[in-house]
Design an enzyme around this catalytic site. Structure first.
Site, mmCIF file in Angstrom:
data_model
loop_
_atom_site.group_PDB
_atom_site.id
_atom_site.type_symbol
_atom_site.label_atom_id
_atom_site.label_comp_id
_atom_site.label_asym_id
_atom_site.label_seq_id
_atom_site.Cartn_x
_atom_site.Cartn_y
_atom_site.Cartn_z
ATOM 1 N N THR A 28 -0.445 -24.500 44.965
ATOM 2 C CA THR A 28 -1.269 -24.558 46.184
ATOM 3 C C THR A 28 -1.460 -23.151 46.761
ATOM 4 O OG1 THR A 28 -0.396 -26.747 46.656
ATOM 5 C CG2 THR A 28 -1.408 -25.569 48.493
ATOM 6 N N HIS A 67 0.738 -14.905 37.849
ATOM 7 C CA HIS A 67 1.981 -15.347 37.209
ATOM 8 C C HIS A 67 2.785 -16.137 38.234
ATOM 9 C CE1 HIS A 67 5.440 -15.208 34.532
ATOM 10 N NE2 HIS A 67 6.171 -14.872 35.574
ATOM 11 N N LEU A 70 4.347 -7.152 29.341
ATOM 12 C CA LEU A 70 4.082 -8.530 29.771
ATOM 13 C C LEU A 70 4.501 -8.753 31.231
ATOM 14 C CD1 LEU A 70 3.247 -11.433 28.874
ATOM 15 C CD2 LEU A 70 5.685 -11.843 28.442
ATOM 16 N N ASP A 71 3.561 -9.287 32.026
ATOM 17 C CA ASP A 71 3.868 -9.679 33.418
ATOM 18 C C ASP A 71 4.503 -8.537 34.206
ATOM 19 O OD1 ASP A 71 4.984 -12.909 32.208
ATOM 20 O OD2 ASP A 71 2.974 -12.209 32.744
ATOM 21 N N GLY A 115 -7.499 -25.115 34.298
ATOM 22 C CA GLY A 115 -8.341 -24.147 34.992
ATOM 23 C C GLY A 115 -8.444 -24.345 36.490
ATOM 24 N N MET A 131 -2.652 -18.519 28.397
ATOM 25 C CA MET A 131 -1.282 -18.542 27.883
ATOM 26 C C MET A 131 -1.122 -17.811 26.558
ATOM 27 S SD MET A 131 0.012 -19.980 30.388
ATOM 28 C CE MET A 131 1.663 -20.518 30.059
ATOM 29 N N ILE A 181 -0.262 -14.064 24.742
ATOM 30 C CA ILE A 181 0.196 -12.696 24.984
ATOM 31 C C ILE A 181 -0.789 -11.750 24.313
ATOM 32 C CG2 ILE A 181 2.005 -11.019 24.499
ATOM 33 C CD1 ILE A 181 4.026 -13.284 24.783
ATOM 34 N N LEU A 182 -1.248 -10.741 25.028
ATOM 35 C CA LEU A 182 -2.284 -9.840 24.524
ATOM 36 C C LEU A 182 -1.634 -8.560 24.000
ATOM 37 C CD1 LEU A 182 -4.702 -10.460 27.499
ATOM 38 C CD2 LEU A 182 -5.018 -11.280 25.147
HETATM 39 C C1 GRF Z 1 -0.407 -21.876 36.899
HETATM 40 O O1 GRF Z 1 0.928 -22.167 37.253
HETATM 41 C C2 GRF Z 1 -0.564 -20.377 36.793
HETATM 42 O O2 GRF Z 1 0.360 -19.678 37.604
HETATM 43 C C3 GRF Z 1 -0.248 -20.105 35.363
HETATM 44 O O3 GRF Z 1 -0.855 -21.192 34.666
HETATM 45 C C4 GRF Z 1 -0.657 -22.381 35.469
HETATM 46 C C5 GRF Z 1 -1.836 -23.314 35.338
HETATM 47 O O4 GRF Z 1 -2.955 -22.687 35.890
HETATM 48 N N1 GRF Z 1 -0.758 -18.814 34.975
HETATM 49 P P1 GRF Z 1 -4.412 -23.442 35.938
HETATM 50 O O5 GRF Z 1 -4.242 -24.744 36.683
HETATM 51 O O6 GRF Z 1 -4.851 -23.698 34.502
HETATM 52 O O7 GRF Z 1 -5.279 -22.468 36.688
#
Ligand code: GRF
Length: 195
Positions: free
Chosen positions: A172, A109, A144-145, A12, A90, A92-93
């Site tokens: 970052t 993404h 998706l995406d 997160g 993570m 897929i909806l």
């Molecule tokens: C990140 O690379 C983000 O682009 C992808 O999940 C990864 C981890 O995100 N959607 P976080 O550190 O859990 O926010």
């Protein structure tokens, strides 16, 4: 004041930056953080920031995506979200679920969409010999995406990069891009931001 729900699956780090950004004259506030994994590290981080959390473990539902999403929707709808931000979420909806929240749901993404939808984006960019990589914030649609792009941030791919080094450089930028896009979106500004 717009009500924002953030959905995560892991640490997160994007959720933390989003929550930290919603202060002062920001037109939105985080009201709930949810995860599809009860052990997601981000849940503790959200709780320590005073944000209500929930989890719906997707594993007991097996292939029953609709069953999982029905539980998810119960929690979401109780929070009466104006915006739902997927941040490292993570799962897929299904199109039905996405339609339910159409126009209110964002995702980040880790690629310069439309390049590299799906997984392993950094390894694919390196393998393709790309000079640049990055992240995209987009509206979530049934494909998706692939929803309308709301923002992108670019980073160089360096000669000795591996996927982990590149992922760290992109992350970052994600931490700057997503809060900036969310603030515009919460102010009903959907013009794309290129950083
Ligand atoms: C990140 O690379 C983000 O682009 C992808 O999940 C990864 C981890 O995100 N959607 P976080 O550190 O859990 O926010």
């Amino acid at each position: 004041m717009k009500r924002v729900v953030i959905l995560i699956s892991g640490g997160g780090s994007n959720m933390v930056r989003l929550a930290e950004s919603m202060v002062g004259d920001h037109p939105a506030r985080p009201v709930l953080v949810g995860a599809n994994d009860p052990t997601a590290g981000g849940l503790e981080k959200a709780a320590s920031m005073g944000i209500e959390t929930f989890s719906v473990d997707h594993r007991p539902f097996g292939k029953d995506r609709a069953g999982f999403e029905a539980q998810l929707a119960l929690h979401l709808d109780k929070a009466e979200p104006d915006i739902i931000a997927l941040a490292g979420f993570m799962r897929i909806l299904t199109p039905d679920f996405v339609r339910r929240y159409a126009g209110r749901m964002l995702n980040i993404h880790p690629s310069l969409l439309p390049k590299y939808p799906g997984l392993h984006t950094h390894a694919r960019a390196i393998a393709a010999g790309d000079a640049e990589a990055g992240a995209t914030v987009h509206e979530v649609t049934a494909d998706l995406d692939a929803g309308p792009i709301l923002g992108q941030a670019r980073v160089p791919i360096l000669p000795d990069d591996d996927a982990d080094r590149l992922a760290a450089r992109v992350l970052t930028q994600e931490h700057m891009l997503y809060p900036a896009v969310l603030r515009r979106f919460a102010a009903d500004n959907r013009s794309p931001l290129y950083m």
